[in-house]
Design an enzyme around this catalytic site. Structure first.
Site, short mmCIF file in Angstrom:
data_model
loop_
_atom_site.label_atom_id
_atom_site.label_comp_id
_atom_site.label_asym_id
_atom_site.label_seq_id
_atom_site.Cartn_x
_atom_site.Cartn_y
_atom_site.Cartn_z
N CYS A 115 6.16 7.81 -5.01
CA CYS A 115 6.05 8.32 -3.63
C CYS A 115 6.84 9.61 -3.41
CB CYS A 115 6.49 7.26 -2.64
SG CYS A 115 5.65 5.70 -2.89
N HIS A 239 8.95 10.00 3.94
CA HIS A 239 7.96 9.16 3.26
C HIS A 239 7.58 8.01 4.18
CE1 HIS A 239 5.75 6.78 0.55
NE2 HIS A 239 6.73 5.92 0.26
N ASN A 269 1.34 2.95 3.60
CA ASN A 269 2.06 3.74 2.60
C ASN A 269 1.05 4.28 1.58
OD1 ASN A 269 3.53 4.64 0.41
ND2 ASN A 269 4.95 2.91 0.38
#
Ligand code: ACO
Length: 316
Positions: A115, A239, A269
């Site tokens: 990520c 994030h 996500n």
């Protein structure tokens, strides 16, 4: 060290693009798949729905095309393409397939820092421009739905698919990247991992704890390099894993959560796509003005972390 040397050739983000698969999976859909509830998912993560069903190369192409069009750069003058992904469609040649579809003639590579990958890619692009390239396309694209165990409620509620891209171009003057940090702690690799061909395995609570810590550490290192504090930052692009992680990190950094861009309620996500999706959302909503200090900060499996402080240039 990571404060960009004033002698470095500057670079600026000229265009941005996004892509999400059409199919939306709501929390209510998930209620039919695993033992969970819309209320639990919203309360524990902030996620309401996510897009699923894409594959990485087509999403990367669509986001990349939008970013190039928006930048006004002729595709033939793109000098390099960086594709940040943890879910490539093929063992190799993913970024080359994107290059070919976009009509680019340039060097390409894939980058996997989970990520954190987009911020790693953005820093790498600035470095490549500092040593002579003019235009670099950075794409974050992931298809986590393909490595999610849809019978495991611990992970199935969290992830989605998407892509985001930016064109980074050389400019006169110091450019946008004021300071940056890239970091990793391989000793924590076992709390969030996926074997090749396997599905995401995660110790959720431990990931949560570490995520807050590493986001704060990385952001503080970057802000210290730049000699600024949270109150100088106009907008944080974090994030998009869990709104509670973002809230906890903001509390420690002394930045109100209102000064963050959040899309995870709609996307879940999306790994390497998460930061460029949130950045594009902020730009589309005119939440970033010329001269603003914008802090990108992320964490990911590995575990990796990265942050970049940008002094925003003229809006294209
Ligand atoms: N629905 C309903 N109940 C659930 C679910 C679910 N989907 N999942 C777990 N539960 C239950 C648990 O079994 C537990 O029940 P118990 O108390 O009877 O044992 C209870 O809910 C509480 O579970 P916790 O794990 O304590 O919940 P927590 O508040 O920690 O939230 C979550 C869980 C959302 C996973 C959180 O820990 C988190 O976000 N962690 C970080 C995850 C993350 O960011 N991962 C991505 C990293 S980025 C990357 O590289 C991909």
């Amino acid at each position: 060290m990571p404060r960009t040397p004033s002698s470095a050739r500057g670079a600026t983000i000229l265009g941005w693009g996004t892509n999400l698969p059409e199919k939306i999976l709501t929390n209510h859909d998930l209620e039919k798949m695993v033992e969970t509830s819309h209320d639990w998912i919203v309360e524990r993560s902030g996620i309401h729905e996510r897009h699923v069903g894409g594959s990485t190369i087509p999403m990367a192409i669509a986001a990349g095309r939008m970013a190039i069009e928006r930048s006004g750069i002729d595709p033939s003058s793109i000098d390099a393409l960086i594709l940040a992904t943890t879910t490539p469609d093929k063992q190799w040649g993913n970024s080359a397939a994107v290059q070919d579809a976009l009509g680019l003639r340039c060097g390409v590579f894939e980058l996997n820092s989970a990520c954190s990958g987009f911020v790693y890619g953005l820093v790498a692009a600035h470095g490549m421009i500092a040593v002579g390239l003019n235009n670099v396309l950075v794409i974050g694209a992931d298809t986590l739905s393909r490595i999610t165990d849809w019978t495991d409620r611990n992970t199935a509620v969290l992830f989605g698919d998407g892509a985001g891209a930016v064109v980074v171009s050389s400019c006169d003057g110091p450019g946008e990247l004021v300071a940056w940090d890239i970091d990793a702690d391989g000793s924590a690799g076992s709390i969030l991992w996926a074997e090749v061909g396997g599905t995401i395995q995660m110790e959720g609570k431990e990931v949560f704890r570490r995520a807050v810590r590493v986001m704060v550490d990385s952001a503080e290192k970057t802000m210290a390099q730049a000699g600024v504090t949270g109150s100088d930052v106009s907008l944080v692009i974090p994030h998009q894993a869990n709104v509670r992680i973002i809230q906890a990190a903001c509390d420690r950094l002394g930045i109100p959560i209102e000064r963050t861009s959040i899309v995870l309620d709609r996307t879940g996500n999306t790994s390497a796509a998460s930061i460029p999706l949130a950045l594009a959302d902020a730009l589309d909503k005119n939440r970033i003005a010329e001269g603003d200090l914008v802090l990108l900060v992320g964490f990911g499996g590995g575990m990796t972390a990265a942050s970049a402080l940008l002094r925003w240039g003229p809006i294209s």
